[in-house]
Scaffold this active site. Structure first.
Site, mmCIF file in Angstrom:
data_model
loop_
_atom_site.group_PDB
_atom_site.id
_atom_site.type_symbol
_atom_site.label_atom_id
_atom_site.label_comp_id
_atom_site.label_asym_id
_atom_site.label_seq_id
_atom_site.Cartn_x
_atom_site.Cartn_y
_atom_site.Cartn_z
ATOM 1 N N GLY A 72 46.990 44.515 40.962
ATOM 2 C CA GLY A 72 46.871 45.174 42.263
ATOM 3 C C GLY A 72 48.158 45.888 42.616
ATOM 4 N N GLN A 103 54.401 49.895 47.850
ATOM 5 C CA GLN A 103 55.214 49.447 46.708
ATOM 6 C C GLN A 103 55.761 50.612 45.884
ATOM 7 O OE1 GLN A 103 52.001 46.503 45.440
ATOM 8 N NE2 GLN A 103 53.854 45.439 44.787
ATOM 9 N N CYS A 114 53.787 39.105 42.194
ATOM 10 C CA CYS A 114 53.827 40.427 42.818
ATOM 11 C C CYS A 114 54.718 41.358 41.998
ATOM 12 C CB CYS A 114 54.382 40.293 44.237
ATOM 13 S SG CYS A 114 54.429 41.838 45.149
ATOM 14 N N LEU A 115 54.264 42.587 41.813
ATOM 15 C CA LEU A 115 55.067 43.544 41.034
ATOM 16 C C LEU A 115 56.386 43.884 41.737
ATOM 17 C CD1 LEU A 115 52.255 45.948 39.750
ATOM 18 C CD2 LEU A 115 53.406 44.125 38.486
ATOM 19 N N HIS A 153 46.126 40.066 49.426
ATOM 20 C CA HIS A 153 47.521 40.290 49.016
ATOM 21 C C HIS A 153 47.900 41.766 49.182
ATOM 22 C CE1 HIS A 153 50.931 39.498 45.966
ATOM 23 N NE2 HIS A 153 50.926 40.808 46.121
ATOM 24 N N GLU A 154 46.997 42.658 48.741
ATOM 25 C CA GLU A 154 47.312 44.099 48.792
ATOM 26 C C GLU A 154 47.277 44.639 50.216
ATOM 27 O OE1 GLU A 154 48.709 45.161 46.272
ATOM 28 O OE2 GLU A 154 48.035 43.535 44.982
ATOM 29 N N HIS A 169 50.413 43.954 51.998
ATOM 30 C CA HIS A 169 51.485 44.914 51.688
ATOM 31 C C HIS A 169 51.468 46.091 52.662
ATOM 32 C CE1 HIS A 169 53.601 43.691 48.081
ATOM 33 N NE2 HIS A 169 52.481 43.456 47.419
HETATM 34 ZN ZN ZN Z 1 52.274 42.370 45.672
#
Ligand code: ZN
Length: 188
Positions: A46, A51, A113-114, A155-156, A159
């Site tokens: 995701g 991000q 998480c990225l 989660h997304e 963000h």
């Molecule tokens: Zn994330």
């Protein structure tokens, strides 16, 4: 298509609340494709626009399409089935996603998480949900999700509101992860 730079903690842009997309134009469609390519390149499931330092309510995901019944399977049986059947790619692009219903029952799952690569923690969230969004063809979609996809959607969307998965864990754990991660990223 192009791969964008994924920002990491403590970049302040991760706290930005993204703005709704008013006009779904060519730039938005290109951005969604770039996000998906960036996510696959980073081996993520995701990615939210914030991000990649973009102030728009856009998220992409691919939790895979499981082509067998999962109910009642143990983790071991599930993993065996995945080995046999494989998981098909299942990219999802959401414009202006909005959760309209969350289940009362919770589910705990390990998240990463990225933007905090290398650090995971267990997070408790509602186990299923209903989300409304616009797709790339300007169609309004209502999707019901559970399992990994439900976790991923929450989660997304977090963000887009400037919230990270570590904001859902204890302050002690959060500060430990942040301290280690920021030190690690600043020396690389
Ligand atoms: Zn994330």
């Amino acid at each position: 298509m192009s791969i964008k730079e994924i920002i990491k903690v403590p970049n302040p842009f991760l706290k930005v609340v993204a703005k709704p997309v008013i006009d779904i134009n060519q730039n938005v469609l290109v951005l969604l494709n770039d996000m998906l390519e960036t996510m696959y390149d980073a081996n993520g499931i995701g990615l939210a626009a914030t991000q990649i330092s973009t102030d728009k309510r856009l998220i992409v995901m691919d939790c895979g399409e499981v082509n067998f019944e999962t109910e009642g399977l143990s983790e071991e049986e599930y993993n065996k089935k995945i080995k046999e059947n494989g998981i098909k790619p299942f990219p999802i692009k959401m414009i202006n996603p909005r959760i309209v219903n969350l289940s009362d029952d919770l589910n705990e799952r390990e998240e990463g998480c990225l933007s905090i690569p290398g650090y995971n923690a267990n997070v408790k969230r509602p186990s299923s949900l209903k989300v409304e969004y616009t797709d790339e063809n300007k169609k309004n979609i209502t999707l019901e999700a559970d399992g990994l996809l439900a976790t991923c959607i929450q989660h997304e969307i977090d963000h887009l509101n400037g919230i990270l998965f570590i904001d859902h864990i204890s302050k002690l754990k959060r500060e430990m992860i942040l301290k280690k991660a920021i030190k690690e990223y600043s020396t690389n």
